[in-house]
Design an enzyme around this catalytic site. Structure first.
Site, PDB file in Angstrom:
ATOM      1  N   THR A  65       0.830  -1.217   0.000  1.00 32.07           N
ATOM      2  CA  THR A  65       0.000   0.000   0.000  1.00 32.07           C
ATOM      3  C   THR A  65       0.859   1.259   0.000  1.00 32.07           C
ATOM      4  O   THR A  65       2.008   1.235   0.459  1.00 32.07           O
ATOM      5  CB  THR A  65      -0.887  -0.013   1.270  1.00 32.07           C
ATOM      6  OG1 THR A  65      -1.429   1.281   1.475  1.00 32.07           O
ATOM      7  CG2 THR A  65      -0.086  -0.340   2.525  1.00 32.07           C
ATOM      8  N   ASP A  66       0.274   2.358  -0.466  1.00 35.66           N
ATOM      9  CA  ASP A  66       0.991   3.640  -0.405  1.00 35.66           C
ATOM     10  C   ASP A  66       1.120   4.150   1.029  1.00 35.66           C
ATOM     11  O   ASP A  66       1.904   5.060   1.295  1.00 35.66           O
ATOM     12  CB  ASP A  66       0.295   4.696  -1.291  1.00 35.66           C
ATOM     13  CG  ASP A  66      -1.146   5.003  -0.880  1.00 35.66           C
ATOM     14  OD1 ASP A  66      -1.688   4.319   0.020  1.00 35.66           O
ATOM     15  OD2 ASP A  66      -1.743   5.923  -1.483  1.00 35.66           O
ATOM     16  N   GLU A  67       0.353   3.537   1.959  1.00 33.59           N
ATOM     17  CA  GLU A  67       0.344   4.056   3.332  1.00 33.59           C
ATOM     18  C   GLU A  67       1.693   3.855   4.032  1.00 33.59           C
ATOM     19  O   GLU A  67       1.961   4.493   5.047  1.00 33.59           O
ATOM     20  CB  GLU A  67      -0.809   3.439   4.131  1.00 33.59           C
ATOM     21  CG  GLU A  67      -2.137   3.700   3.435  1.00 33.59           C
ATOM     22  CD  GLU A  67      -3.371   3.408   4.267  1.00 33.59           C
ATOM     23  OE1 GLU A  67      -3.303   3.438   5.499  1.00 33.59           O
ATOM     24  OE2 GLU A  67      -4.426   3.149   3.658  1.00 33.59           O
TER      25      GLU A  67
ATOM     26  N   TYR B 222      -1.553  -0.486  11.002  1.00 32.08           N
ATOM     27  CA  TYR B 222      -1.735  -1.145   9.698  1.00 32.08           C
ATOM     28  C   TYR B 222      -0.544  -0.856   8.790  1.00 32.08           C
ATOM     29  O   TYR B 222       0.096  -1.779   8.266  1.00 32.08           O
ATOM     30  CB  TYR B 222      -3.035  -0.664   9.037  1.00 32.08           C
ATOM     31  CG  TYR B 222      -3.122  -0.979   7.553  1.00 32.08           C
ATOM     32  CD1 TYR B 222      -3.140  -2.299   7.092  1.00 32.08           C
ATOM     33  CD2 TYR B 222      -3.159   0.042   6.589  1.00 32.08           C
ATOM     34  CE1 TYR B 222      -3.201  -2.590   5.723  1.00 32.08           C
ATOM     35  CE2 TYR B 222      -3.225  -0.240   5.230  1.00 32.08           C
ATOM     36  CZ  TYR B 222      -3.240  -1.558   4.806  1.00 32.08           C
ATOM     37  OH  TYR B 222      -3.290  -1.843   3.454  1.00 32.08           O
TER      38      TYR B 222
ATOM     39  N   LYS C 261       2.403  -3.343   7.243  1.00 30.08           N
ATOM     40  CA  LYS C 261       2.643  -3.518   5.795  1.00 30.08           C
ATOM     41  C   LYS C 261       4.081  -3.126   5.449  1.00 30.08           C
ATOM     42  O   LYS C 261       4.732  -3.784   4.641  1.00 30.08           O
ATOM     43  CB  LYS C 261       1.656  -2.670   4.976  1.00 30.08           C
ATOM     44  CG  LYS C 261       0.213  -3.136   5.008  1.00 30.08           C
ATOM     45  CD  LYS C 261      -0.025  -4.513   4.416  1.00 30.08           C
ATOM     46  CE  LYS C 261       0.135  -4.575   2.917  1.00 30.08           C
ATOM     47  NZ  LYS C 261      -0.281  -5.894   2.365  1.00 30.08           N
TER      48      LYS C 261
HETATM   49  P1  NAD Z   1      -9.632  -7.237   2.384  1.00 27.65           P
HETATM   50  O1  NAD Z   1      -9.591  -6.957   3.851  1.00 27.65           O
HETATM   51  O2  NAD Z   1     -10.873  -6.957   1.620  1.00 27.65           O
HETATM   52  O3  NAD Z   1      -9.279  -8.784   2.123  1.00 27.65           O
HETATM   53  C1  NAD Z   1      -8.245  -9.438   2.791  1.00 27.65           C
HETATM   54  C2  NAD Z   1      -8.408 -10.941   2.561  1.00 27.65           C
HETATM   55  O4  NAD Z   1      -7.330 -11.600   3.251  1.00 27.65           O
HETATM   56  C3  NAD Z   1      -9.718 -11.508   3.128  1.00 27.65           C
HETATM   57  O5  NAD Z   1     -10.298 -12.383   2.183  1.00 27.65           O
HETATM   58  C4  NAD Z   1      -9.269 -12.266   4.372  1.00 27.65           C
HETATM   59  O6  NAD Z   1     -10.091 -13.388   4.672  1.00 27.65           O
HETATM   60  C5  NAD Z   1      -7.861 -12.708   3.982  1.00 27.65           C
HETATM   61  N1  NAD Z   1      -7.003 -12.946   5.148  1.00 27.65           N
HETATM   62  C6  NAD Z   1      -6.828 -12.142   6.215  1.00 27.65           C
HETATM   63  N2  NAD Z   1      -5.993 -12.725   7.097  1.00 27.65           N
HETATM   64  C7  NAD Z   1      -5.620 -13.910   6.550  1.00 27.65           C
HETATM   65  C8  NAD Z   1      -4.756 -14.948   6.978  1.00 27.65           C
HETATM   66  N3  NAD Z   1      -4.120 -14.882   8.160  1.00 27.65           N
HETATM   67  N4  NAD Z   1      -4.576 -16.010   6.166  1.00 27.65           N
HETATM   68  C9  NAD Z   1      -5.221 -16.081   4.963  1.00 27.65           C
HETATM   69  N5  NAD Z   1      -6.069 -15.149   4.530  1.00 27.65           N
HETATM   70  C10 NAD Z   1      -6.267 -14.066   5.319  1.00 27.65           C
HETATM   71  O7  NAD Z   1      -8.383  -6.455   1.779  1.00 27.65           O
HETATM   72  P2  NAD Z   1      -8.221  -5.698   0.391  1.00 27.65           P
HETATM   73  O8  NAD Z   1      -8.730  -4.331   0.551  1.00 27.65           O
HETATM   74  O9  NAD Z   1      -8.722  -6.561  -0.696  1.00 27.65           O
HETATM   75  O10 NAD Z   1      -6.627  -5.614   0.304  1.00 27.65           O
HETATM   76  C11 NAD Z   1      -5.868  -6.666  -0.260  1.00 27.65           C
HETATM   77  C12 NAD Z   1      -4.394  -6.312  -0.210  1.00 27.65           C
HETATM   78  O11 NAD Z   1      -4.167  -5.095  -0.923  1.00 27.65           O
HETATM   79  C13 NAD Z   1      -3.866  -6.074   1.200  1.00 27.65           C
HETATM   80  O12 NAD Z   1      -2.586  -6.626   1.282  1.00 27.65           O
HETATM   81  C14 NAD Z   1      -3.840  -4.569   1.343  1.00 27.65           C
HETATM   82  O13 NAD Z   1      -2.821  -4.169   2.241  1.00 27.65           O
HETATM   83  C15 NAD Z   1      -3.515  -4.151  -0.074  1.00 27.65           C
HETATM   84  N6  NAD Z   1      -4.011  -2.829  -0.481  1.00 27.65           N
HETATM   85  C16 NAD Z   1      -5.329  -2.489  -0.293  1.00 27.65           C
HETATM   86  C17 NAD Z   1      -5.779  -1.246  -0.708  1.00 27.65           C
HETATM   87  C18 NAD Z   1      -7.226  -0.858  -0.580  1.00 27.65           C
HETATM   88  O14 NAD Z   1      -7.576   0.286  -0.869  1.00 27.65           O
HETATM   89  N7  NAD Z   1      -8.128  -1.745  -0.181  1.00 27.65           N
HETATM   90  C19 NAD Z   1      -4.890  -0.345  -1.298  1.00 27.65           C
HETATM   91  C20 NAD Z   1      -3.550  -0.725  -1.468  1.00 27.65           C
HETATM   92  C21 NAD Z   1      -3.129  -1.968  -1.057  1.00 27.65           C
HETATM   93  P1  TYD Z   2     -10.751   4.140   4.527  1.00 31.44           P
HETATM   94  O1  TYD Z   2     -11.730   3.740   3.487  1.00 31.44           O
HETATM   95  O2  TYD Z   2     -10.829   3.516   5.874  1.00 31.44           O
HETATM   96  O3  TYD Z   2      -9.294   3.935   3.871  1.00 31.44           O
HETATM   97  P2  TYD Z   2      -7.828   4.375   4.441  1.00 31.44           P
HETATM   98  O4  TYD Z   2      -7.930   4.674   5.870  1.00 31.44           O
HETATM   99  O5  TYD Z   2      -7.015   3.162   4.158  1.00 31.44           O
HETATM  100  O6  TYD Z   2      -7.431   5.558   3.601  1.00 31.44           O
HETATM  101  O7  TYD Z   2     -10.843   5.713   4.730  1.00 31.44           O
HETATM  102  C1  TYD Z   2     -10.681   6.619   3.660  1.00 31.44           C
HETATM  103  C2  TYD Z   2     -10.695   8.021   4.232  1.00 31.44           C
HETATM  104  O8  TYD Z   2     -12.005   8.293   4.750  1.00 31.44           O
HETATM  105  C3  TYD Z   2      -9.742   8.213   5.404  1.00 31.44           C
HETATM  106  O9  TYD Z   2      -9.183   9.518   5.318  1.00 31.44           O
HETATM  107  C4  TYD Z   2     -10.619   8.082   6.626  1.00 31.44           C
HETATM  108  C5  TYD Z   2     -11.964   8.620   6.149  1.00 31.44           C
HETATM  109  N1  TYD Z   2     -13.156   7.996   6.778  1.00 31.44           N
HETATM  110  C6  TYD Z   2     -14.144   8.802   7.342  1.00 31.44           C
HETATM  111  O10 TYD Z   2     -14.047  10.048   7.355  1.00 31.44           O
HETATM  112  N2  TYD Z   2     -15.225   8.189   7.909  1.00 31.44           N
HETATM  113  C7  TYD Z   2     -15.374   6.833   7.942  1.00 31.44           C
HETATM  114  O11 TYD Z   2     -16.383   6.327   8.482  1.00 31.44           O
HETATM  115  C8  TYD Z   2     -14.357   6.018   7.326  1.00 31.44           C
HETATM  116  C9  TYD Z   2     -14.473   4.522   7.336  1.00 31.44           C
HETATM  117  C10 TYD Z   2     -13.266   6.654   6.760  1.00 31.44           C
END
Ligand code: NAD
Ligand code: TYD
Length: 366
Positions: free
Chosen positions: A132-134, A172, A176
């Site tokens: 992630t970019d975070e 988080y 990562k």
């Molecule tokens: P998500 O939370 O929707 O899905 C995570 C999946 O991992 C779930 O299906 C969960 O059951 C599985 N999981 C969790 N713990 C596990 C374990 N111990 N063993 C096996 N499976 C397990 O997450 P997402 O939003 O789809 O993100 C997927 C990946 O992309 C992550 O690594 C996250 O850090 C990265 N990512 C997400 C975003 C975003 O905006 N959602 C952005 C950049 C990077």
């Molecule tokens: P989120 O979807 O949790 O993603 P991330 O924290 O990984 O960026 O949140 C996106 C943005 O929205 C973040 O700045 C937090 C804000 N946010 C709210 O203001 N209210 C909410 O209920 C949630 C879930 C997020």
């Protein structure tokens, strides 16, 4: 076409399900092993449309369970990994950092070690870690009021590049960042063929409704309050999930080993502007009058350690591998809102927790 055995971890989650679907359809000669623990965030209903495809296989397992992971690498003859499994929600990490260290750090280490121990040679192998970019921390804004047009980076200031120093702030992002370091350590120490990508905020179908966009769509639908953290001035760079899946496909097949690629939409939105756009789109699609749901906005206590701004420079990926986002944000947002409105059963099942019981009966307790 080449035959391969690809392990995709976290395939029952939001982004993972899009990656699994893309690979199952696009590469019929690949065996796709979706390994997922099915935590609260994993939902096999996300993959209903492909579950009977002959090249798709589901394995319920915890990535932290090293002996089982090793066994899966051997018996399935895994030659490529796309690792998405993670605990992914910042607010949960603030409440329970241990689970994040366990899954995101130790789980990643368990997969790396299994790959290293199983692969006799590293030819034609790849361990692709999704990050992630975070991990880069938070950016300043030169122009905090933004331009007239939200989106497209009107806030000024630097972008995250592949060379930006790591500076994670939440449990988080710290977990990562730590997993990214382990991946690089395995490349540097053992020569394990790895690649990493760091992506900005994703949105689209099948996202768990604890994240901003699906949570707010669901709340607008039910006339429930929309909790805006702080003043809603934090900025995120939003990318449609299918564009991320497409980038993952390109990096998996063409990325250079040992490299990092940033993935982002060049699409910065201040939360409050995005929320207003989301309300407008959702009201429109629900047939409500303009501004109908504006009064649902409620400013609440800010998230602890809330990063001010994320913005990705994805020029390296464009220049070297030819990827760029395909959708305009307004268009992607409309598709997304329409999807949640058309799939209210999915949303209701997830919100009520019914899906947990269903798959617990099928696969046992998690
Ligand atoms: P998500 O939370 O929707 O899905 C995570 C999946 O991992 C779930 O299906 C969960 O059951 C599985 N999981 C969790 N713990 C596990 C374990 N111990 N063993 C096996 N499976 C397990 O997450 P997402 O939003 O789809 O993100 C997927 C990946 O992309 C992550 O690594 C996250 O850090 C990265 N990512 C997400 C975003 C975003 O905006 N959602 C952005 C950049 C990077
Ligand atoms: P989120 O979807 O949790 O993603 P991330 O924290 O990984 O960026 O949140 C996106 C943005 O929205 C973040 O700045 C937090 C804000 N946010 C709210 O203001 N209210 C909410 O209920 C949630 C879930 C997020």
């Amino acid at each position: 076409m080449e035959k391969r055995n690809i392990l995709i971890t976290g395939g029952a989650g939001f982004i993972g399900s899009h990656v699994v679907r893309l690979f199952v359809h696009k590469y019929p000669n690949y065996n796709i092993y979706n390994l997922d623990k099915l935590t609260y965030a994993g939902n096999l209903a996300n993959l209903k449309d492909i579950e009977t495809k002959p090249n798709y296989h589901f394995i319920k397992e915890d990535i932290c369970n090293f002996e089982s992971i090793l066994n899966i690498f051997k018996t399935c003859n895994i030659d490529g990994v796309i690792h998405l499994a993670a605990e992914s929600h910042v607010d949960r990490s603030i409440k329970d950092p241990f689970t994040f260290a366990s899954t995101n750090v130790l789980g990643t280490l368990s997969l790396l070690q299994a790959a290293k121990n199983t692969w006799q040679n590293f030819e034609d192998k790849l361990f692709y870690h999704i990050s992630t970019d975070e991990v880069y921390g938070a950016l300043k804004m030169d122009n905090p009021t933004g331009g007239d047009e939200p989106g497209g980076g009107p806030y000024g200031g630097e972008f995250f590049t592949e060379n930006t120093k790591y500076d994670p702030h939440s449990p988080y992002s710290a977990s990562k960042a730590s997993s990214d370091h382990f991946v690089r350590a395995f490349y540097d120490t053992y020569g394990l063929p790895t690649v990493i990508s760091n992506c900005s905020n994703n949105y689209g179908p099948y996202q768990f409704p604890e994240k901003l966009i699906p949570l707010f769509i669901n709340n607008i639908r039910h006339g429930k309050p929309l909790p805006v953290y702080g003043k809603g001035e934090n900025v995120r760079d939003w990318l449609f999930v299918e564009d991320h899946a497409r980038a993952i496909d390109i990096i998996f097949h063409k990325g250079k080993k040992g490299e990092t690629y940033n993935i982002g939409g060049f699409n910065e939105w201040k939360n409050i502007d995005l929320i207003k756009q989301l309300i407008k789109t959702t009201d429109e699609l629900l047939g409500n009058p303009l501004h109908h749901s504006d009064s649902l906005i409620q400013y609440v206590t800010d998230r602890q350690g809330h990063d001010l701004r994320y913005a990705i420079d994805s020029n390296k990926l464009k220049r070297e591998l030819g990827w760029q986002p395909s959708l305009q944000f307004e268009q992607g947002l409309k598709i997304t809102v329409q999807w949640y409105l058309d799939n209210q059963d999915w949303l209701d099942n997830v919100v009520s927790g019914q899906y947990l019981d269903y798959y617990r009966d099928m696969y046992g307790n998690r």
